[in-house]
Design an enzyme around this catalytic site. Structure first.
Site, short mmCIF file in Angstrom:
data_model
loop_
_atom_site.label_atom_id
_atom_site.label_comp_id
_atom_site.label_asym_id
_atom_site.label_seq_id
_atom_site.Cartn_x
_atom_site.Cartn_y
_atom_site.Cartn_z
N TYR A 134 1.03 -0.99 0.17
CA TYR A 134 0.35 -0.43 0.14
C TYR A 134 0.97 1.25 -0.06
O TYR A 134 1.89 1.22 0.28
CB TYR A 134 -0.52 -0.11 1.25
CG TYR A 134 -2.10 1.53 1.93
CD1 TYR A 134 -3.31 1.65 0.56
CD2 TYR A 134 -1.93 2.24 2.93
CE1 TYR A 134 -3.75 2.70 0.52
CE2 TYR A 134 -2.27 3.85 2.42
CZ TYR A 134 -4.12 3.52 1.22
OH TYR A 134 -4.78 4.67 1.48
N LYS B 47 4.10 9.26 9.12
CA LYS B 47 3.95 8.49 10.26
C LYS B 47 4.64 9.23 11.10
O LYS B 47 4.48 10.26 11.80
CB LYS B 47 3.76 7.09 10.17
CG LYS B 47 2.89 6.47 9.26
CD LYS B 47 1.77 4.72 9.24
CE LYS B 47 0.89 4.48 8.48
NZ LYS B 47 1.13 4.56 7.20
N ASP C 283 9.38 2.13 0.12
CA ASP C 283 8.17 3.53 0.78
C ASP C 283 8.08 3.36 1.70
O ASP C 283 7.69 2.15 2.33
CB ASP C 283 6.42 3.10 -0.07
CG ASP C 283 5.72 3.70 0.28
OD1 ASP C 283 6.19 4.97 1.91
OD2 ASP C 283 4.24 3.43 0.44
C1 LIG Z 1 0.92 4.94 5.73
C2 LIG Z 1 1.15 4.41 4.32
C3 LIG Z 1 1.11 4.98 3.38
C4 LIG Z 1 0.47 6.57 3.37
O1 LIG Z 1 0.18 7.84 3.95
P1 LIG Z 1 -0.95 8.94 4.81
O2 LIG Z 1 -0.42 9.04 6.47
O3 LIG Z 1 -1.68 8.05 5.03
O4 LIG Z 1 -1.23 9.26 3.53
C5 LIG Z 1 1.69 5.46 2.22
N1 LIG Z 1 2.78 4.12 2.44
C6 LIG Z 1 2.64 3.84 3.16
C7 LIG Z 1 3.53 2.25 3.59
C8 LIG Z 1 2.34 3.45 4.18
O5 LIG Z 1 2.25 2.97 5.91
#
Ligand SMILES: *Cc1c(COP(=O)(O)O)cnc(C)c1O
Length: 437
Positions: free
Chosen positions: A152, A275, A247
């Protein structure tokens, strides 16, 4: 602590609030999983958090293993972060100019992370990923993106695409509202399969800008990959002249200050953050070598901007958080705690013959109703999700809060004490006895 018990547990106030919320907001929420659609009952509304505990609007306390989906590695309201935020906020909440906080967090981050040389701050993980894709496309002049099934990357149009049934296939958009033309730019391959990646790179030779991966896939269960596979991914990208994006919105600062790049010692071309980097405030960032980052406006032709980017209050929260993470032994302590917690639960399940395991890395863990190691999204058995539903409710009734989906991982923060974990383990054991009864 005012923990609920199965006899006293109530969601009366939460249920009322949710009914009202549904009139104002689609599904009553501002992010879909919050609606509790994959577990039982209405979502619990929370109004207070302190350390490892959260309190709901019915006055009940819970030990929190969701931790706002990952940002709260220090738990709720850590004094050092709170203090710096309070000092900062009274001086002005936003200027839309450079502020001294930019330098504090930027310097600290770059000096302690060997895999990046320059960073740009944005306001969410999604925004970081979206910008990183544009950067990769701008640098390479290519358009296609390779992603992995089960990873994701936020709600970026081109990445809300899951794999079709073939080995290498064109994306079929998962969300409505994504033009086929966008989805066609995305190639989806399975995780843990270097050959599929190599094939995709060969088939689309000359068109691929980047490969994007969660090096620690933690948004569709915890699909831990082998280092050798990630190294092969790195090598293939180099060989094909394609940029590798890690990511690390969830793994960054979670499995170590240098995240998955540091854990596996693999140099990606671009890293995205979110995060933890905001210490509970909305912050994202993307970072890379100086050469790559110099393509960003105003230095280069890749445009990316933000009214509230590097907001001083958010930067203050992030900076205070990163300072704590750099204290000697921080990650070792957290890792040991998590290893002990998950091993204790696994031992219980093994003794009882329960098909439930708790794979973990750093302070991320995943309750999975399977005895085998799972590395790919298609290996997850949907039946386990029905069992998770029961476990979630039973834990909730006993004051243990997990994210409301069996596909979500749990987090342990530095605020979780031995006493908290002992209590949680006792309650989780009772809950899984119900699941398997
Ligand atoms: C949480 C997350 C996102 C999205 O971040 P948001 O702050 O919710 O937009 C993208 N990539 C990964 C791996 C994530 O865990």
């Amino acid at each position: 602590m005012n923990y609920p018990t199965p006899a006293t547990f109530t969601r009366a106030t939460s249920a009322l609030m949710f009914e009202e919320a549904k009139q104002y907001f689609p599904g009553g929420v501002h992010s879909p999983v919050r609606a509790f659609r994959s577990v039982q009952g209405p979502p619990v509304f929370f109004e207070e958090g302190s350390g490892s505990h959260i309190r709901d609007v019915d006055g009940q306390a819970y030990i929190d293993f969701c931790c706002s989906w990952g940002p709260l590695i220090l738990g709720h309201c850590p004094p050092a972060v709170l203090e710096r935020v309070q000092q900062t906020i009274v001086k002005g909440m936003s200027f839309g100019t450079p502020t001294p906080h930019d330098l504090l967090i930027g310097k600290l981050m770059l000096e302690n992370h060997r895999y990046i040389e320059m960073v740009r701050f944005v306001s969410s993980g999604t925004e970081a990923v979206m910008s990183a894709l544009r950067l990769a496309r701008g640098v390479t002049g290519k358009s296609k993106v390779i992603k992995f099934e089960g990873c994701y990357h936020g709600h970026v149009d081109a990445l809300l695409v899951k794999a079709g049934s073939g080995l290498v296939t064109f994306g079929i958009s998962t969300s409505a509202g994504i033009p086929e033309a966008f989805a066609k730019e995305t190639i989806v391959v399975p995780l843990a399969d270097a050959e599929a990646l190599e094939l995709a790179l060969k088939q689309h030779a000359g068109d691929v800008a980047c490969v994007i991966v969660e090096p620690i896939p933690a948004n569709n269960g915890l699909l831990l990959q082998d280092r050798a596979y990630l190294q092969k991914m790195r090598d293939l990208c180099t060989e094909h002249g394609v940029l590798l994006i890690f990511d690390e919105v969830i793994s960054g600062f979670r499995v170590g200050f240098e995240g998955a790049a540091g854990l596996y010692d693999i140099q990606p071309d671009i890293i995205t953050f979110g995060k933890i980097i905001g210490g509970g405030m909305p912050v994202g960032a993307y970072a890379a070598s100086r050469t790559i980052m110099e393509h960003i406006a105003p230095m280069g032709p890749v445009y990316q901007a933000g009214t509230l980017s590097a907001n001083p209050v958010a930067m203050a929260a992030g900076y205070a958080t990163l300072l704590e993470l750099l204290k000697p032994g921080f990650y070792e302590g957290l890792e040991q705690k998590t290893a002990w917690f998950t091993a204790t639960l696994e031992k219980y399940c093994q003794e009882k013959g329960y098909a439930l395991r708790f794979p973990h890395v750093g302070s991320i863990f995943w309750p999975t109703f399977s005895e085998s190691r799972i590395q790919r999204a298609d290996e997850i058995d949907g039946k386990g999700m029905d069992l998770f539903k029961i476990m979630h409710l039973e834990c909730l009734k006993r004051g243990v809060y997990f994210g409301p989906s069996g596909y979500e991982v749990g987090f342990i923060s530095s605020a979780h004490t031995q006493e908290d974990l002992d209590y949680a383990i006792a309650m989780i054991k009772e809950s899984i006895d119900v699941v398997f009864s």
